[in-house]
Design an enzyme around this catalytic site. Structure first.
Site, PDB file in Angstrom:
ATOM      1  N   GLN A  96      16.575  25.853 -18.927  1.00 46.38           N
ATOM      2  CA  GLN A  96      15.920  24.636 -19.454  1.00 46.38           C
ATOM      3  C   GLN A  96      14.401  24.781 -19.285  1.00 46.38           C
ATOM      4  OE1 GLN A  96      18.320  20.864 -18.208  1.00 46.38           O
ATOM      5  NE2 GLN A  96      18.817  22.432 -16.679  1.00 46.38           N
ATOM      6  N   VAL A  98      10.540  26.303 -19.450  1.00 48.51           N
ATOM      7  CA  VAL A  98       9.681  26.752 -20.565  1.00 48.51           C
ATOM      8  C   VAL A  98       8.611  27.721 -20.064  1.00 48.51           C
ATOM      9  CG1 VAL A  98      10.085  24.650 -21.909  1.00 48.51           C
ATOM     10  CG2 VAL A  98       8.179  24.697 -20.273  1.00 48.51           C
ATOM     11  N   ASP A  99       8.804  28.206 -18.791  1.00 49.56           N
ATOM     12  CA  ASP A  99       7.746  28.995 -18.156  1.00 49.56           C
ATOM     13  C   ASP A  99       7.814  30.485 -18.473  1.00 49.56           C
ATOM     14  OD1 ASP A  99       9.512  28.199 -15.111  1.00 49.56           O
ATOM     15  OD2 ASP A  99       9.821  29.952 -16.384  1.00 49.56           O
ATOM     16  N   HIS A 114      14.891  24.656 -24.129  1.00 51.52           N
ATOM     17  CA  HIS A 114      13.828  23.680 -24.366  1.00 51.52           C
ATOM     18  C   HIS A 114      12.543  24.317 -24.860  1.00 51.52           C
ATOM     19  CE1 HIS A 114      16.022  20.793 -21.373  1.00 51.52           C
ATOM     20  NE2 HIS A 114      16.654  20.916 -22.519  1.00 51.52           N
ATOM     21  N   CYS A 141      -5.173  25.123 -36.310  1.00 55.80           N
ATOM     22  CA  CYS A 141      -4.824  26.402 -36.941  1.00 55.80           C
ATOM     23  C   CYS A 141      -5.858  26.717 -38.022  1.00 55.80           C
ATOM     24  CB  CYS A 141      -3.424  26.254 -37.565  1.00 55.80           C
ATOM     25  SG  CYS A 141      -2.870  27.672 -38.500  1.00 55.80           S
TER      26      CYS A 141
END
Ligand code: APR
Length: 242
Positions: A96, A98-99, A114, A141
């Site tokens: 889970q 996101v690192d 995630h 962007c």
């Protein structure tokens, strides 16, 4: 016991949560004092609503999380899991988190339920960049679209392919080990149930009790994940040297 279950398992799967990375220096979300959601309001900072209506606060919050993430690194527990994958003891990590610490530590088979805070992507053209651009105050962007972190925000669906792969892994598992999750967020928290229903043994290693402890075959509370993984590693080595 867990070492012998690992040795004899055909398809062991590990499900990790934020508690897997606190020993790297990253706060988790719901621990009493240090949890991020006890200090910040996720609906105001980490949601689709915040992305649209509180853009400044949203950017500031993710600059803080990206800066914190880049100042931390995987700990020995992540390296042990990568070793277990190389020696075939575990077949899949579902995270889970996101690192990106599992991949940095050498794990190859990692499903990120995630998303990842390692990158940002353009809402308009999909162009993906290293999230470090946020630390240089680049939020736009080249095409003019907004660059947002590649994480699942509150109010967003999880990536279809990640869910599919995670469900398949949990159904195939004969051993599912949960490391450092309060199991309060669905659909990730359903995975131990899916594994259990398909005959798997379930192990939950979490400092605090979880609402899925009653379906687990082994529950380990109030012990650091790093220490537990080191103990299992030692037990496995003893069992395999003899
Ligand atoms: N050893 C063992 N357990 C730990 C350790 C540790 N070193 N550090 C923290 N824990 C436990 C805490 O007691 C807590 O119950 O890890 C658990 C982490 O739970 P949460 O903070 O709720 O994190 P997680 O379960 O991963 O949250 C799921 O919620 O906000 C969303 O997207 C976010 O992926 C996250 C999801």
């Amino acid at each position: 016991m867990i070492a012998s279950w690992l040795s004899s398992s055909r398809y062991a799967v590990v499900l990790t949560g934020a508690g897997m990375s606190t020993e790297s220096g990253l706060p988790d979300f719901r621990s009493a004092k240090t949890g991020l959601w006890n200090r910040f309001n996720p609906q105001q900072l980490a949601s689709t609503y915040a992305l649209e209506h509180h853009r400044e606060a949203f950017i500031e919050f993710y600059q803080y999380r990206i800066r914190t993430l880049r100042s931390c690194k995987p700990h020995e527990g992540h390296a042990i899991l990568a070793d277990w994958e190389r020696s075939g003891l575990i077949k899949q990590i579902i995270t889970q988190n996101v690192d990106g610490f599992h991949q940095q530590a050498g794990s190859q088979r990692v499903i990120e339920l995630h998303g990842s805070l390692r990158t940002v992507h353009c809402q308009r053209c999909g162009n993906t960049l290293d999230s470090e651009v946020y630390l240089h105050n680049q939020f736009e962007c080249d095409c003019g679209g907004f660059l947002r972190p590649s994480v699942v925000l509150f109010g967003e669906m999880l990536p279809e392919d990640a869910i599919e792969q995670a469900w398949q892994a949990a159904q195939k598992a004969d051993l599912l080990i949960v490391l450092g999750s309060s199991l309060q967020v669905s659909p990730a928290n359903q995975l131990p149930l899916v594994a259990k229903r398909n005959g798997a043994k379930v192990v939950i290693v979490n400092w605090e009790p979880t609402e899925f402890d009653d379906i687990a075959d082994i529950v380990i509370h109030e012990r650091k994940i790093g220490d537990v993984l080191r103990d299992i590693e030692r037990e496995w080595k003893v069992g395999n040297d003899s």
